[in-house]
Design an enzyme around this catalytic site. Structure first.
Site, PDB file in Angstrom:
ATOM      1  CG  HIS A   1       6.681  -0.241  10.440  1.00 30.50           C
ATOM      2  ND1 HIS A   1       6.727  -0.574  11.775  1.00 30.50           N
ATOM      3  CD2 HIS A   1       6.450   1.098  10.402  1.00 30.50           C
ATOM      4  CE1 HIS A   1       6.535   0.510  12.515  1.00 30.50           C
ATOM      5  NE2 HIS A   1       6.361   1.542  11.719  1.00 30.50           N
TER       6      HIS A   1
ATOM      7  CG  ASP B   1      -0.272   0.029   2.543  1.00 28.04           C
ATOM      8  OD1 ASP B   1      -0.851   0.616   3.483  1.00 28.04           O
ATOM      9  OD2 ASP B   1       0.851  -0.504   2.668  1.00 28.04           O
TER      10      ASP B   1
HETATM   11  O1  RIB Z   1       2.010  -0.110  10.938  1.00 28.69           O
HETATM   12  C1  RIB Z   1       2.942  -0.025   9.893  1.00 28.69           C
HETATM   13  C2  RIB Z   1       2.324  -0.431   8.595  1.00 28.69           C
HETATM   14  O2  RIB Z   1       1.260   0.449   8.275  1.00 28.69           O
HETATM   15  C3  RIB Z   1       3.307  -0.322   7.410  1.00 28.69           C
HETATM   16  O3  RIB Z   1       2.976  -1.313   6.471  1.00 28.69           O
HETATM   17  C4  RIB Z   1       3.024   1.033   6.852  1.00 28.69           C
HETATM   18  O4  RIB Z   1       3.316   1.104   5.444  1.00 28.69           O
HETATM   19  C5  RIB Z   1       1.550   1.148   7.080  1.00 28.69           C
HETATM   20  O5  RIB Z   1       0.891   0.504   6.001  1.00 28.69           O
HETATM   21 CA    CA Z   2       2.670  -0.708   4.142  1.00 30.48          CA
END
Ligand code: RIB
Ligand code: CA
Length: 308
Positions: free
Chosen positions: A239, A13
């Site tokens: 992340h 995303d």
């Molecule tokens: O909480 C972190 C996640 O949420 C990551 O994938 C960031 O891109 C958002 O989508």
């Molecule tokens: Ca993400």
């Protein structure tokens, strides 16, 4: 120890950390990146898809196809994180537009077709809301047995959430999809905030990229700018790149099997990822990353992207 080569599909995303995850997956020598699939999440689908095409082109991977997926969660309105990723999803990064288009079939259908064509061979890496995968499983219930391994960036298992007190963004955005994926029976590893908040890129490392010209370094520089300059954060939490790294090298985390439940309703705890207490019956068996070798991940990230 030599890493096992994997063939992977990355669902994104694209968002700022997704952009870095894409660059990492493209650059990783043991990842054969078959395709990317896009979903609404950080921002609306048109932006996540547009950003995914832009980033792939920018890092020289315009040969990798992109399949567009779901524009909203399964059973609730779209909830975005544009306050973090910017209204465009890339923090305003000046990355050229792509002239490419997405492929003709939808992301869920592509996930099914790819797994059927290569049974037991593909690693699915999901770093956004799990809507595409939940829809694919609803269309093809055998999908978990056709996919070699699933790595998910999502959840907050032994710590507070980053979106609500109890939920991490990807799961909060579509709790029903996450619950359906959890129950489907994939060989899954959940890479949650428990470990991703320890996988960080420091301000000094970002400052050192000021004059970088290599595309991968520029992606990290451009995608990190809003976090460091606008929000004045001391570190950038990697992340999504950690989920990609765990797909390439599962030894980066310790991920014991747990009994997990995901809250899909209620007023205050929707999207909570819960590890059940020993001895109780509820919960689905799945692997949850508990600790991470953060220094070794940092080396993987900087060396693979040529930042060091
Ligand atoms: O909480 C972190 C996640 O949420 C990551 O994938 C960031 O891109 C958002 O989508
Ligand atoms: Ca993400």
């Amino acid at each position: 120890m030599a890493l096992e080569a994997i063939r992977a599909i990355l669902d994104v995303d694209t968002g700022v950390d997704d952009a870095m995850a894409i660059a990492l997956a493209v650059a990783a020598p043991t990842i054969d990146l078959v395709a990317l699939t896009t979903v609404a999440g950080n921002v609306e689908l048109e932006h996540t898809t547009r950003n995914t095409l832009r980033v792939l082109d920018f890092v020289g991977a315009s040969h990798i196809p992109v399949y567009q997926g779901m524009s909203r969660p399964i059973d609730r309105p779209l909830f975005t994180a544009s306050h973090i990723h910017g209204s465009d999803g890339l923090g305003g990064a000046d990355i050229p537009e792509s002239s490419r288009s997405v492929e003709a079939i939808s992301a869920p259908q592509f996930l099914i077709d790819a797994a059927r064509q290569s049974p037991g061979e593909l690693t699915f890496i999901f770093v956004g809301p799990l809507t595409n995968l939940a829809v694919a499983v609803a269309l093809e219930p055998e999908l978990p047995r056709l996919v070699k391994r699933l790595v998910i960036m999502g959840g907050a298992f032994r710590m507070p959430g980053n979106t609500t007190a109890t939920a991490e963004f990807n799961i909060f955005a579509d709790p029903m999809a996450a619950a359906q994926v959890l129950a489907a029976g994939f060989d899954a590893t959940w890479v949650g905030l428990d470990v991703t908040t320890k996988a960080v890129f420091a301000r000094a490392q970002w400052d050192a990229l000021e004059t970088a010209t290599a595309p991968n370094a520029q992606i990290v520089r451009k995608a990190g700018a809003q976090m460091f300059l606008t929000f004045n954060r001391p570190v950038f939490q990697l992340h999504d790149p950690l989920a990609v790294a765990v797909a390439a090298d599962p030894t980066l985390v310790d991920a014991p099997e747990e009994a997990v439940m995901i809250e899909t309703g209620g007023d205050y705890a929707a999207g909570q990822t819960i590890i059940q207490r020993p001895g109780r019956e509820e919960g689905w068996a799945t692997k949850v990353a508990k600790t991470v070798d953060a220094p070794r991940f940092g080396t993987f990230f900087t060396a693979t992207l040529g930042l060091s």
